[in-house]
Design a protein around this motif. Structure first.
Motif, mmCIF file in Angstrom:
data_model
loop_
_atom_site.group_PDB
_atom_site.id
_atom_site.type_symbol
_atom_site.label_atom_id
_atom_site.label_comp_id
_atom_site.label_asym_id
_atom_site.label_seq_id
_atom_site.Cartn_x
_atom_site.Cartn_y
_atom_site.Cartn_z
ATOM 1 N N THR A 322 0.864 -1.249 0.034
ATOM 2 C CA THR A 322 0.122 0.072 0.173
ATOM 3 C C THR A 322 0.920 1.196 -0.142
ATOM 4 O O THR A 322 0.574 2.115 -0.565
ATOM 5 N N GLU A 323 1.952 1.259 0.869
ATOM 6 C CA GLU A 323 2.911 2.381 0.846
ATOM 7 C C GLU A 323 3.574 2.607 -0.429
ATOM 8 O O GLU A 323 3.758 3.888 -0.730
ATOM 9 N N GLU A 324 3.828 1.523 -1.269
ATOM 10 C CA GLU A 324 4.468 1.717 -2.631
ATOM 11 C C GLU A 324 3.408 2.298 -3.611
ATOM 12 O O GLU A 324 3.804 3.154 -4.509
ATOM 13 N N LYS A 325 2.090 2.207 -3.275
ATOM 14 C CA LYS A 325 1.182 2.707 -4.452
ATOM 15 C C LYS A 325 0.971 4.195 -4.198
ATOM 16 O O LYS A 325 -0.165 4.781 -4.290
ATOM 17 N N LYS A 326 2.021 4.989 -3.628
ATOM 18 C CA LYS A 326 1.852 6.381 -3.453
ATOM 19 C C LYS A 326 2.139 7.214 -4.892
ATOM 20 O O LYS A 326 2.909 6.701 -5.673
ATOM 21 N N PRO A 327 1.510 8.122 -5.434
ATOM 22 C CA PRO A 327 1.644 8.761 -6.677
ATOM 23 C C PRO A 327 3.218 9.382 -6.756
ATOM 24 O O PRO A 327 3.676 9.716 -5.811
ATOM 25 N N CYS A 328 3.350 9.083 -7.911
ATOM 26 C CA CYS A 328 4.938 9.960 -8.341
ATOM 27 C C CYS A 328 5.039 11.182 -8.030
ATOM 28 O O CYS A 328 4.423 12.030 -8.529
#
Length: 376
Positions: A322-328
């Motif tokens: 979930t933490e990896e799915k932050k917007p660029c």
């Protein structure tokens, strides 16, 4: 006759719970002693004696069971009418008294001062030996009682004193004095101070009912804390059976009269759901049935810990994803919208660097061209 000697003795009542002063025999100045029948011995049957000043003193003197006092009482008309007939024969209620032989009674007509003193010393010695023997016996009996000591907080006082009375009945301790003496063996902490205060205020010769009532009034907890704690007690860790037995004890301490069905429900309510759901409630008739089922499910406690561990690992992995799915942040800065990829692989990152290089190179070229034009 001018006087008669009345022999008083403290005897246990018919139920054995209290003491009664009795007239056991009557003596004459000639040294003869006449036995009073058992059914006529209670002093309340001898009202003419109870109305004398001599008996008032006797009553204050006789405070312990089996104590004896021999008192000479001057004959009045009322006393003579009750205890002597016209020929001076001893009687009571028209019943002639039987003379006690010398073998049964070694009594002297009027003991001298020295003999009286010796008699009192022997009486005290016998009382002392008897008291010491009784104390030792009570100590041995107390060790066989199946109740725990009362600390002032650990137990319901009403239930505890009820269990204490049952133990006294089991060992046939019926006298109030013995109950009071043996109670000392089960006092701890603040209850010891209470016992000492009761001894000073009422003495060991007082009635047991008075002690029992004061005990309950002193230590009764009239709040809801014990009820809440007992009913809300739940399994936390360790053995399931240990929890169940502890829960039953807590409930019975605050509510002895609870029915078995409700007791089973409250114990099962505190079990983990994954354990309680595997028990068929319809087959439980007694708490022993519940404990038998709980014993067969002890293995689920360790298994549940393993399942929790795997669940925790899965949760950690999911959280990382979930933490990896932050917007660029680069795409957001360039106003390209929310795109979910790593910043290292962002296409606009390389493009931005190229544009910076190109801008820098064009500026340098422009400066060089301007310098050449000035030379020309």
């Amino acid at each position: 006759m001018e006087k008669l000697r009345f022999d008083f003795m403290v005897k246990p009542s018919a139920d054995g719970k209290s003491n009664t002063i009795c007239i056991t025999s009557i003596g004459t100045p000639e040294g003869k002693v006449f036995e009073m029948p058992q059914e006529y011995q209670p002093v309340n049957l001898h009202q003419v004696i109870c109305n004398t000043s001599n008996y008032v003193k006797v009553k204050k003197t006789l405070i312990k069971r089996h104590q004896i006092r021999r008192i000479w009482i001057t004959l009045t008309k009322d006393i003579s009418d009750v205890y002597l007939d016209e020929e001076q024969n001893l009687q009571f209620n028209d019943f002639y008294l039987e003379e006690i032989s010398e073998e049964r009674n070694n009594t002297e007509p009027m003991p001298s001062g020295s003999n009286k003193t010796l008699e009192e010393l022997l009486e005290r010695l016998l009382e002392s030996k008897q008291t010491k023997s009784e104390t030792q016996n009570l100590g041995k009996i107390a060790r066989d009682f199946t109740i725990e000591k009362f600390t002032g907080r650990n137990l319901n006082p009403y239930q505890w004193i009820k269990n204490f009375n049952k133990e006294c009945e089991r060992f046939q301790i019926k006298e109030d004095r013995k109950k009071i003496e043996i109670l000392k063996n089960f006092m701890e902490n603040s209850s010891i101070d209470w016992y000492s205060c009761m001894i000073m205020k009422f003495t060991v010769e007082s009635e047991w009912e008075q002690w029992e009532r004061n005990f309950c009034e002193t230590f009764a907890n009239k709040g809801w804390s014990p009820i809440r704690y007992a009913f809300a007690f739940k399994y936390q860790a360790g053995s399931l059976l240990d929890y169940a037995l502890k829960k039953e004890k807590l409930i019975l301490e605050v509510r002895k009269t609870i029915d078995t069905g409700t007791l089973i429900d409250l114990i099962a309510f505190g079990l983990p759901s994954y354990v309680a759901d595997k028990i068929d409630r319809g087959t439980l008739v007694s708490t022993e049935d519940l404990y038998n089922n709980i014993g067969q499910l002890e293995h689920l406690v360790g298994r549940n810990k393993y399942d929790k561990k795997n669940t925790t690992q899965y949760s950690d992995t999911k959280q990382k994803k979930t933490e990896e799915k932050k917007p660029c942040s680069i795409c957001v800065k360039e106003k390209k919208g929310k795109r979910y990829h790593s910043e290292e692989n962002c296409w606009f990152k390389n493009k931005n660097q190229t544009s910076v290089v190109k801008t820098v190179n064009n500026s340098e070229l422009e400066v060089e061209l301007n310098e050449e034009n000035q030379k020309n």
